[in-house]
Scaffold this motif. Sequence first.
Motif, PDB file in Angstrom:
ATOM      1  N   TYR A  16       0.879  -1.170   0.000  1.00 22.39           N
ATOM      2  CA  TYR A  16       0.000   0.000   0.000  1.00 22.39           C
ATOM      3  C   TYR A  16       0.913   1.216   0.000  1.00 22.39           C
ATOM      4  O   TYR A  16       2.074   1.090   0.379  1.00 22.39           O
ATOM      5  N   GLY A  42      -1.446  -5.487  13.202  1.00 22.15           N
ATOM      6  CA  GLY A  42      -0.768  -4.887  12.056  1.00 22.15           C
ATOM      7  C   GLY A  42       0.278  -5.787  11.416  1.00 22.15           C
ATOM      8  O   GLY A  42       0.973  -5.371  10.495  1.00 22.15           O
ATOM      9  N   GLN A  88     -13.080 -10.288  10.338  1.00 20.70           N
ATOM     10  CA  GLN A  88     -12.940  -9.572  11.593  1.00 20.70           C
ATOM     11  C   GLN A  88     -14.024  -8.488  11.671  1.00 20.70           C
ATOM     12  O   GLN A  88     -14.662  -8.311  12.696  1.00 20.70           O
TER      13      GLN A  88
HETATM   14  N1  LIG Z   1      -6.165  -0.326   2.619  1.00 21.34           N
HETATM   15  C1  LIG Z   1      -5.010  -0.119   3.273  1.00 21.34           C
HETATM   16  N2  LIG Z   1      -4.265   0.976   3.037  1.00 21.34           N
HETATM   17  C2  LIG Z   1      -3.094   1.196   3.684  1.00 21.34           C
HETATM   18  N3  LIG Z   1      -2.577   0.350   4.586  1.00 21.34           N
HETATM   19  C3  LIG Z   1      -3.269  -0.756   4.863  1.00 21.34           C
HETATM   20  C4  LIG Z   1      -4.525  -1.057   4.243  1.00 21.34           C
HETATM   21  N4  LIG Z   1      -4.982  -2.235   4.722  1.00 21.34           N
HETATM   22  C5  LIG Z   1      -4.062  -2.644   5.620  1.00 21.34           C
HETATM   23  N5  LIG Z   1      -3.039  -1.774   5.714  1.00 21.34           N
HETATM   24  C6  LIG Z   1      -1.855  -1.905   6.575  1.00 21.34           C
HETATM   25  O1  LIG Z   1      -1.340  -3.203   6.454  1.00 21.34           O
HETATM   26  C7  LIG Z   1      -0.788  -3.660   7.693  1.00 21.34           C
HETATM   27  C8  LIG Z   1      -1.338  -5.029   8.037  1.00 21.34           C
HETATM   28  O2  LIG Z   1      -2.697  -4.920   8.427  1.00 21.34           O
HETATM   29  P1  LIG Z   1      -3.604  -6.173   8.793  1.00 21.34           P
HETATM   30  O3  LIG Z   1      -4.974  -5.671   8.920  1.00 21.34           O
HETATM   31  O4  LIG Z   1      -3.368  -7.258   7.832  1.00 21.34           O
HETATM   32  O5  LIG Z   1      -3.013  -6.581  10.221  1.00 21.34           O
HETATM   33  P2  LIG Z   1      -3.481  -7.745  11.215  1.00 21.34           P
HETATM   34  O6  LIG Z   1      -2.310  -8.652  11.397  1.00 21.34           O
HETATM   35  O7  LIG Z   1      -4.732  -8.348  10.753  1.00 21.34           O
HETATM   36  O8  LIG Z   1      -3.688  -6.946  12.586  1.00 21.34           O
HETATM   37  P3  LIG Z   1      -4.838  -7.059  13.746  1.00 21.34           P
HETATM   38  O9  LIG Z   1      -4.372  -8.090  14.693  1.00 21.34           O
HETATM   39  O10 LIG Z   1      -4.781  -5.701  14.385  1.00 21.34           O
HETATM   40  O11 LIG Z   1      -6.126  -7.327  13.101  1.00 21.34           O
HETATM   41  C9  LIG Z   1      -1.123  -2.581   8.709  1.00 21.34           C
HETATM   42  O12 LIG Z   1       0.025  -1.797   8.916  1.00 21.34           O
HETATM   43  C10 LIG Z   1      -2.204  -1.773   8.046  1.00 21.34           C
HETATM   44  O13 LIG Z   1      -2.179  -0.448   8.475  1.00 21.34           O
END
Ligand SMILES: Nc1ncnc2c1ncn2[C@@H]1O[C@H](COP(=O)(O)OP(=O)(O)OP(=O)(O)O)[C@@H](O)[C@H]1O
Length: 496
Positions: A16, A42, A88
């Motif tokens: 991203y 994240g 989620q």
């Molecule tokens: N549409 C987007 N635009 C910019 N950054 C994004 C986008 N979607 C996710 N991210 C970034 O990608 C990274 C991974 O996010 P993700 O949601 O996969 O984490 P996660 O492991 O599921 O965390 P959590 O346990 O908090 O749910 C994060 O830094 C998030 O800010």
Amino acid sequence: MKDNYVLQLQNITKEYPGVRALNDVSLEVKEGEILALIGENGAGKSTLIKTCSGAVIPTSGKIIVNGKEFAHMTPQLAKENGIAIIYQEFNNVKGLSAAENLFLGNPIRKGIIIDQKAMEKEAEKAFAQLNIKIDPKTLVGDLTVGYQQMVEIAKAIQQDARILIMDEPSAPLTSAEVESMFKVCELLRSKGVAIIYISHRLEEIYRLSDRIVVLRDGSYVKTLITKDSHVDELIRLMVGRDLKETYPSREECIVEDEIILELQNLSGNGDKDINLKIRKGEVLGLGGLVGAGRTELVEMIFGSVRKTSGKILFKGKEIDPKSPREAIDLGIALVPEDRKRHGALLGVSIKNNINMPIYKRISRGSVIDSRQEMDVAQKYQKDLLIKTPTLNQLVKNLSGGNQQKVIIGKWLAANSELIIFDEPTRGIDVGAKFEIYTLINKLLQQGKTILLISSEMEELMGMSDRIMVLYEGRVTGELERNEFDQNTIMRMSSGV
Ligand SMILES: Nc1ncnc2c1ncn2[C@@H]1O[C@H](COP(=O)(O)OP(=O)(O)OP(=O)(O)O)[C@@H](O)[C@H]1O
Ligand SMILES: [Mg+2]
């Protein structure tokens, strides 16, 4: 024997602007296996599993389902290939019934007419399999978060998924509901379904999974065989350092005699005759099952729902907040349970969200003190470990856990006297959980008072000075700290 991989993700990268959410991640899951996917808020867990449904298109890498190779999925392809995801963020339609949600996009028809009766019957069967009582005719928007999640699980089962991916499915559920969900997972595993299970609760990972994949900062770290691994190792792999799962000491927090909040025979919103007192500097824990009326109770205190009778006294004076705005002005904050619906403005930056309740205070006329605005946002980013490249990032682009931290930060910034936390650490990773507990202690040291709703028994007992338990809208018991006992609380929670 050759491993029967039903799903393989190979070298998945997702970029991203300003963030590499995934960096060359590979994993595979076998038929009849439960694979746990873990990592801090994240780390990239949700992004990775969203590539399996086509909700996220990888920048590079490939997805192999039953030997068939795809550069990326689409929702249609995922469905055709037997992949179902429970997100989620719930994906249900609140204005439709439970049955209609189950058959969303795929209704049962009699000729050209949608056969409502048949769908309701099938829905009833699906719910019975899950051991849950939901009237198929109920609007999903009227169900508690716990039941909404159950509808999602039933829907995947209904669609006959062979690969079931669940993103923190247990987060909104009580222990009894988690138990029945586990049974369903185990049943599905025995039928050869492959399951990918994301959770921040490590005891669940041990209870349920066969193997564990750890992600950190968008990268693959390691795969472990669950029964050969140790929880300390898992935590170290996730957070990159040693960490103990305990509660910070509360020695410096003093409970005073002054009563901050008192409820006298408060009724309304499904609750009846609630009496309670909270002293300054105290943490009162509210225990009970999903649907016990705890969220309903705090909605009345916070002015989002009006009471029908009884009294609310705040610092000795009767109050009757008609809106959250009024409650906030009085000095009451609520960090809500359903953060998607009530918590953050998703299309607005982190900085703006955190400062939202205090703009009046940090502005002169219509001019915002932008230095102070930035200081406040930075403070809570640091305190809560909010993971983002910039505080100008829109909240909707954050991971689930980091969105929650923003909302918590917002209410902490509001500097209220009574802070109500409704399931504050749901979806929060182990490291940040400890930060939130520490922060609650800091608030107590500053003379704040806390009302804590938690369905996690350990958290409730670890953080509260006193616990009150609700069952079907009534108080069924009250325990002092030296009387805390899991079985007693469980009994009170089930109305025994
Ligand atoms: N549409 C987007 N635009 C910019 N950054 C994004 C986008 N979607 C996710 N991210 C970034 O990608 C990274 C991974 O996010 P993700 O949601 O996969 O984490 P996660 O492991 O599921 O965390 P959590 O346990 O908090 O749910 C994060 O830094 C998030 O800010
Ligand atoms: Mg996530």
